[in-house]
Enzyme design. Sequence first.
Site, PDB file in Angstrom:
ATOM      1  CG  LEU A   1      -2.194  -1.384   1.459  1.00 26.23           C
ATOM      2  CD1 LEU A   1      -2.695  -0.941   2.146  1.00 26.23           C
ATOM      3  CD2 LEU A   1      -3.022  -0.644  -0.135  1.00 26.23           C
ATOM      4  CG  ASP A   2       0.073   5.251  -2.197  1.00 28.18           C
ATOM      5  OD1 ASP A   2      -0.513   5.410  -1.462  1.00 28.18           O
ATOM      6  OD2 ASP A   2      -0.831   4.951  -3.038  1.00 28.18           O
ATOM      7  CG  LEU A   3       3.762   7.943   1.870  1.00 31.58           C
ATOM      8  CD1 LEU A   3       4.862   7.721   3.643  1.00 31.58           C
ATOM      9  CD2 LEU A   3       4.623   9.408   2.005  1.00 31.58           C
TER      10      LEU A   3
END
Length: 292
Positions: free
Chosen positions: A130-132
């Site tokens: 999952l991105d930042l």
Amino acid sequence: MPLTATETCLSQAGGMRYGPHMSNTPPPGDRIAKVLARAGVASRREAERMIEAGRVTVNGKVIDSPALNVTAKDKITVDGKPVSEPEPSRLWLYHKPSGLVTTTRDEKGRATIFDKLPEDMPRVMSVGRLDLNSEGLLLLTNDGGIKRKLELPATGWLRKYRVRVNGRPKDEDFAPLRKGLVIEGERFQPMTVTLDRQQGANAWLTIGLREGKNREIRRAIEDIGFTVNRLLRVSYGPFQLGDLKPGAVEEIRRRVMREQLGLDAEAEPAGTAKRAPRPQRKRAPVGKKLRK
């Protein structure tokens, strides 16, 4: 001196050769990369790269090829540190908070999910990312084989997200996402999109997809003229986020894990005391909306 590819056909424990002009009986044990993956050292592919880099020894000898079977009698080290006996495969639910990167190390010095896991967690790997700025359900495992299995496109598990977008979209605006998009030459498979409700200047959506390309939902929403300002994954295949709090981790019962992943039952290692089953939280069924 590193073992050559030919020498790695010799099982260190069994002393049995297998290959051209040798015995047709396969050596006992499992391939070294599989053993390293099961021990939680790395995925099989990463383990093979470690072997090729000369970072792995078996019974005191550096190996340079993964074409080697080992057994419990063999002594394996990685970077000089002994590799512990593989634990049974395990799988956890983790509620990733926003603001953490899903990587073991970050070149920009940002906090990672592994920095924030409970201290009593064993070494684990994330299933996908999952991105930042995304949050929600992330699966963790100690088994590189499970990680690879769940990340393969062929697995095709539906992943559901609650998505908040800025603006006042209409249902027909999402037709391109439902048909499938091509953005900068990259094809995105059709998504399921439900417009749930308008909340002030923002709208809440439920989006389902079966692949995990980088920033896929954000890029698709931007392509039709809107901006995502919150993205929360609520399910990954049969596994649900439910009421798991941000930063919390919950282990999935092994029986449930084996059933859902189609794995054979595996025996506990000899001499290992059985762990008491951890209580399971009640999780909301797929599609149940979280309170905002």
